[in-house]
Design an enzyme around this catalytic site. Sequence first.
Site, PDB file in Angstrom:
ATOM      1  N   GLU A 176      10.204  -6.276 -20.299  1.00  0.00           N
ATOM      2  CA  GLU A 176       9.450  -7.257 -19.509  1.00  0.00           C
ATOM      3  C   GLU A 176       7.900  -7.611 -20.369  1.00  0.00           C
ATOM      4  OE1 GLU A 176       8.729  -5.878 -15.653  1.00  0.00           O
ATOM      5  OE2 GLU A 176       7.914  -7.782 -14.986  1.00  0.00           O
ATOM      6  N   GLY A 217       4.262  -8.154  -8.635  1.00  0.00           N
ATOM      7  CA  GLY A 217       4.120  -7.533  -7.277  1.00  0.00           C
ATOM      8  C   GLY A 217       4.385  -5.861  -7.235  1.00  0.00           C
ATOM      9  N   ALA A 218       5.246  -5.543  -8.120  1.00  0.00           N
ATOM     10  CA  ALA A 218       5.336  -4.180  -8.406  1.00  0.00           C
ATOM     11  C   ALA A 218       5.208  -3.495  -9.507  1.00  0.00           C
ATOM     12  CB  ALA A 218       7.027  -3.742  -7.939  1.00  0.00           C
ATOM     13  N   SER A 219       4.947  -4.066 -10.688  1.00  0.00           N
ATOM     14  CA  SER A 219       4.465  -3.527 -11.907  1.00  0.00           C
ATOM     15  C   SER A 219       3.801  -4.550 -12.732  1.00  0.00           C
ATOM     16  CB  SER A 219       5.820  -3.242 -12.846  1.00  0.00           C
ATOM     17  OG  SER A 219       6.319  -4.371 -13.325  1.00  0.00           O
ATOM     18  N   THR A 220       2.928  -3.827 -13.684  1.00  0.00           N
ATOM     19  CA  THR A 220       2.029  -4.645 -14.419  1.00  0.00           C
ATOM     20  C   THR A 220       2.331  -4.156 -15.881  1.00  0.00           C
ATOM     21  OG1 THR A 220      -0.237  -5.249 -14.544  1.00  0.00           O
ATOM     22  CG2 THR A 220       0.052  -3.080 -14.312  1.00  0.00           C
ATOM     23  N   GLN A 221       2.133  -5.256 -16.960  1.00  0.00           N
ATOM     24  CA  GLN A 221       2.446  -4.949 -18.254  1.00  0.00           C
ATOM     25  C   GLN A 221       1.206  -5.242 -19.164  1.00  0.00           C
ATOM     26  OE1 GLN A 221       5.524  -4.567 -16.032  1.00  0.00           O
ATOM     27  NE2 GLN A 221       5.073  -6.781 -16.422  1.00  0.00           N
TER      28      GLN A 221
HETATM   29  N1  LIG Z   1       0.568 -18.470  -5.433  1.00  0.00           N
HETATM   30  C1  LIG Z   1       0.561 -17.042  -5.479  1.00  0.00           C
HETATM   31  C2  LIG Z   1       2.196 -16.770  -5.705  1.00  0.00           C
HETATM   32  C3  LIG Z   1       2.149 -15.361  -5.870  1.00  0.00           C
HETATM   33  N2  LIG Z   1       1.276 -14.431  -5.134  1.00  0.00           N
HETATM   34  C4  LIG Z   1       1.413 -12.982  -5.235  1.00  0.00           C
HETATM   35  O1  LIG Z   1       1.410 -12.311  -6.529  1.00  0.00           O
HETATM   36  C5  LIG Z   1       2.208 -11.337  -6.675  1.00  0.00           C
HETATM   37  C6  LIG Z   1       2.928 -11.190  -7.932  1.00  0.00           C
HETATM   38  O2  LIG Z   1       3.840 -12.371  -7.982  1.00  0.00           O
HETATM   39  P1  LIG Z   1       4.933 -12.317  -9.077  1.00  0.00           P
HETATM   40  O3  LIG Z   1       4.222 -12.365 -10.377  1.00  0.00           O
HETATM   41  O4  LIG Z   1       5.732 -13.517  -8.768  1.00  0.00           O
HETATM   42  O5  LIG Z   1       5.578 -10.958  -8.950  1.00  0.00           O
HETATM   43  P2  LIG Z   1       7.166 -10.434  -9.067  1.00  0.00           P
HETATM   44  O6  LIG Z   1       7.628 -11.132 -10.409  1.00  0.00           O
HETATM   45  O7  LIG Z   1       7.956 -10.985  -7.979  1.00  0.00           O
HETATM   46  O8  LIG Z   1       7.076  -8.956  -9.277  1.00  0.00           O
HETATM   47  P3  LIG Z   1       7.446  -7.939 -10.402  1.00  0.00           P
HETATM   48  O9  LIG Z   1       7.267  -8.704 -11.554  1.00  0.00           O
HETATM   49  O10 LIG Z   1       6.710  -6.700 -10.255  1.00  0.00           O
HETATM   50  O11 LIG Z   1       9.078  -7.857 -10.213  1.00  0.00           O
HETATM   51  C7  LIG Z   1       2.985 -11.151  -5.487  1.00  0.00           C
HETATM   52  O12 LIG Z   1       2.204 -10.069  -4.678  1.00  0.00           O
HETATM   53  C8  LIG Z   1       2.850 -12.416  -4.688  1.00  0.00           C
HETATM   54  O13 LIG Z   1       2.742 -12.177  -3.309  1.00  0.00           O
HETATM   55  C9  LIG Z   1       0.081 -14.683  -4.918  1.00  0.00           C
HETATM   56  O14 LIG Z   1      -0.691 -13.916  -4.390  1.00  0.00           O
HETATM   57  N3  LIG Z   1      -0.320 -16.052  -4.728  1.00  0.00           N
HETATM   58 CA   LIG Z   2       7.291 -10.710 -12.606  1.00  0.00          CA
END
Ligand SMILES: Nc1ccn([C@@H]2O[C@H](COP(=O)(O)OP(=O)(O)OP(=O)(O)O)[C@@H](O)[C@H]2O)c(=O)n1
Ligand SMILES: [Ca+2]
Length: 513
Positions: A176, A217-221
């Site tokens: 990722e 939402g669950a990890s950061t890189q």
């Molecule tokens: N306009 C937006 C869109 C998304 N989020 C929030 O940003 C976070 C990260 O979103 P995203 O990058 O889409 O995370 P995912 O890809 O779903 O998570 P991961 O990569 O960890 O699997 C989430 O908590 C989502 O609720 C936000 O605050 N405002």
């Molecule tokens: Ca993501």
Amino acid sequence: MDEPKVTGTKPKMSWTRKILLILGFLSTLAAIALIAVAVTQNKPLPKNVKYGIVLDAGSSHTNLYVYEWPAEKENNTGVVQQVEVCKVEGPGISGYSHATEKAGPSLAQCLRQAEEVIPSKQHQETPIYLGATAGMRLLSLENKSAADKVMSSVEKTLCSAPFSFQGARIISGQEEGAYGWITINYLLGNFKQSGWTKLLHSLKSISETSGALDLGGASTQITFVPNEVYSESPENLLYFRLYGKDYIVYTHSFLCYGKDQALQQKLARDLQTMENSSLLDPCFHQGYQRTINISELFKNPCTSAKKKQFPFSQLYIQGEGDYQKCRRSIQKLFNKTNCPYSSCSFNGIYLPPLQGDFGAFSAFYFVMNFLNLSSEQSPVPLDKVASTIESFCARPWHEVKTAYHQIKEKYLSEYCFSGAYILSLLENGYEFTEKNWHRIHFLGKIGSSDAGWTLGYMLNLTNMISAEDPAMPPLSHGSYVGLMVLCSLVLVSVLLFAWLLFHKPKCLQKGIV
Ligand SMILES: Nc1ccn([C@@H]2O[C@H](COP(=O)(O)OP(=O)(O)OP(=O)(O)O)[C@@H](O)[C@H]2O)c(=O)n1
Ligand SMILES: [Ca+2]
């Protein structure tokens, strides 16, 4: 003395002149033919477009991306671009752990949208990939069989779509990070090494790539090319050869440090010292209330270690809107005590000295953009960033809700926490300071493409990133044709001039000589 006889007949043309005349004529013909060939042979071919689809199955939601590129330039850098993004309704696929058979069908609407974007005669040859990230990594740890069922369900749906299914899998945090880094550097044109740019690049001694910061939402890189090669922690280093250049890239993915899981971790910690079920939370606005199911909170692997018996089953959160207090409580998530290396980020994870510019995307961008802190034209210094978040957190919830009624409540209610978390992660976690803060660029898109790991993933799986520099002509089509025409004209003029010279009366020739 005999006068030379003037006869009525024209003087005969000498053989040399005749040959010159023929040569001149032939040269003109050759030049015309040369121009005609150059123009027709180098005419750009009709646009032959290829497509590719990647589904980003994130922890909070799934996005489907459609990319296109000119078929004949497949191996060049910077030619693939995003033409469509479709946000899947509902939660991320890991949210279907209790109804695994519904995970696949949730993607159907976006797949139909992709069918409309891509011409039907090209459906069969269009590759489609799905990569699941930290939400599914966590579900695999928590309930492997549910995770397998979710993946089977999405696989079934993707197989029945009219595209060429290439696989659905959970990608590692390292992948990722790496693909996010490849994506932004590909889009920024940092891998361009062909033609004249190669010379310019070789004159630049500094690192030409940009680091990548991704907050999900669950990890950061965090991924970047360090200044020196540090071999202290080989598991954090990746070796790439891209477009004829070698790169040694540092990357690390922190599972449980995406913004949603960080909040869960914070709440799980807060709960340890609570005597009753109500929590005054400084990271939410005053007047904001939220109820959380305690057994749900401790189910996930990010919080399970903190699980214990509580005399209540629900947690009642009351917002307090105190940024400084919020920062202090978030700070506890970063353990800075033990570092077995020369330098660490947090939790004993190796981090070489930060180097160069960084592109910060996903939630880094969503949050900073919402707070008006992502401008590239007028970059905001670190102290101003902190004071803006502080004032935002201090605003009462009813006022925030009215001012931003168009924004989803889930997002809006967490921008105060998220802003504080982003600063903690960057300042305390990675140790960005006022001095290098300006090197972070919060970006959502580069051109028409979203910043994220998906494009890099597809480029890699379709073998579109070549290890070696593609042999590119140093001149563009236009300049090439122009140069050919110019040379031909010069050639014709020289021949014409020579012919005129030999054609002139003897006296004139003498004069010139
Ligand atoms: N306009 C937006 C869109 C998304 N989020 C929030 O940003 C976070 C990260 O979103 P995203 O990058 O889409 O995370 P995912 O890809 O779903 O998570 P991961 O990569 O960890 O699997 C989430 O908590 C989502 O609720 C936000 O605050 N405002
Ligand atoms: Ca993501």
